[in-house]
Design an enzyme around this catalytic site. Structure first.
Site, mmCIF file in Angstrom:
data_model
loop_
_atom_site.group_PDB
_atom_site.id
_atom_site.type_symbol
_atom_site.label_atom_id
_atom_site.label_comp_id
_atom_site.label_asym_id
_atom_site.label_seq_id
_atom_site.Cartn_x
_atom_site.Cartn_y
_atom_site.Cartn_z
ATOM 1 N N ASP A 1 115.942 -24.096 6.913
ATOM 2 C CA ASP A 1 115.156 -25.319 7.122
ATOM 3 C C ASP A 1 116.114 -26.430 7.547
ATOM 4 O OD1 ASP A 1 113.663 -27.839 6.529
ATOM 5 O OD2 ASP A 1 112.169 -26.462 5.739
ATOM 6 N N ASN B 1 102.621 -23.966 2.099
ATOM 7 C CA ASN B 1 101.671 -25.076 2.168
ATOM 8 C C ASN B 1 100.546 -24.761 3.169
ATOM 9 O OD1 ASN B 1 103.403 -26.515 0.447
ATOM 10 N ND2 ASN B 1 104.588 -27.300 2.174
ATOM 11 N N GLN C 1 101.517 -29.454 4.574
ATOM 12 C CA GLN C 1 101.893 -28.611 5.720
ATOM 13 C C GLN C 1 102.121 -29.491 6.938
ATOM 14 O OE1 GLN C 1 99.083 -25.521 6.935
ATOM 15 N NE2 GLN C 1 100.658 -24.490 8.168
ATOM 16 N N HIS D 1 104.254 -20.161 7.217
ATOM 17 C CA HIS D 1 105.637 -19.926 6.771
ATOM 18 C C HIS D 1 105.738 -20.071 5.263
ATOM 19 C CE1 HIS D 1 105.141 -24.225 7.581
ATOM 20 N NE2 HIS D 1 105.993 -24.434 6.583
ATOM 21 N N HIS E 1 108.454 -21.016 2.189
ATOM 22 C CA HIS E 1 109.721 -21.668 1.857
ATOM 23 C C HIS E 1 110.398 -20.865 0.750
ATOM 24 C CE1 HIS E 1 108.770 -25.707 3.689
ATOM 25 N NE2 HIS E 1 107.556 -25.221 3.582
#
Ligand code: AMP
Ligand code: ZN
Length: 136
Positions: free
Chosen positions: A29, A85, A92, A98, A100
């Site tokens: 990230d 999310n 989101q 995706h 995390h």
């Protein structure tokens, strides 16, 4: 399509990839919650958890388990958060599914879940009943 994760998947913009197979990619990230924060992403453009087919979902979760083991080993962690999310209201930002993987360290000061709500008398049972009736 103007999707930042599709651009990473197509190689149009760079990312620090840590894992890739034919269905899934994982990269760091850009704005980590903790160092080593990694995103696990299906290569297909799927917006959220409701849109994903079961086969792809399995592939993502199995890949995420591998990636998480790698992160925990490489960074010598005792734990991590695995979060996803759905919808802007849930935080989101990128509308491409995706997960995390967030490395956790003792005393890192993160308090991702605050528990301030309380059920009124009888409310818990009513909500549970409502949810039970809506699960198909
Ligand atoms: P979410 O809030 O669940 O949609 O998370 C989206 C995440 O994508 C955020 O944590 C961003 O920091 C991250 N992100 C956005 N653009 C990039 C990028 N180009 N490379 C890596 N991570 C990104
Ligand atoms: Zn996309």
């Amino acid at each position: 399509m103007d999707c930042i994760f599709c651009k990473i998947i197509n190689g149009e913009i760079p990312a620090d990839k840590v894992f890739e197979n034919d269905k899934v990619i994982a990269f760091l990230d850009l704005r980590p919650v903790n160092l080593g924060h990694t995103l696990v992403v299906p290569k297909k453009h799927i917006e959220n958890l409701f849109e994903v087919d079961e086969e792809t979902l399995k592939e993502i979760i199995i890949s995420a388990q591998k990636v998480a083991k790698g992160i925990v080993g490489a960074l010598d962690l005792k734990g991590f958060n695995f979060a996803q999310n759905n919808g802007a209201v849930a935080g989101q930002i990128v509308p491409h599914l995706h997960w995390h993987i967030i490395p956790r360290r003792e005393d890192d000061g993160l308090h991702p879940w605050t528990r301030t709500e309380q059920y009124a008398e009888g409310e818990k049972e009513k909500i549970a009943e409502k949810i039970r009736g809506a699960i198909l």
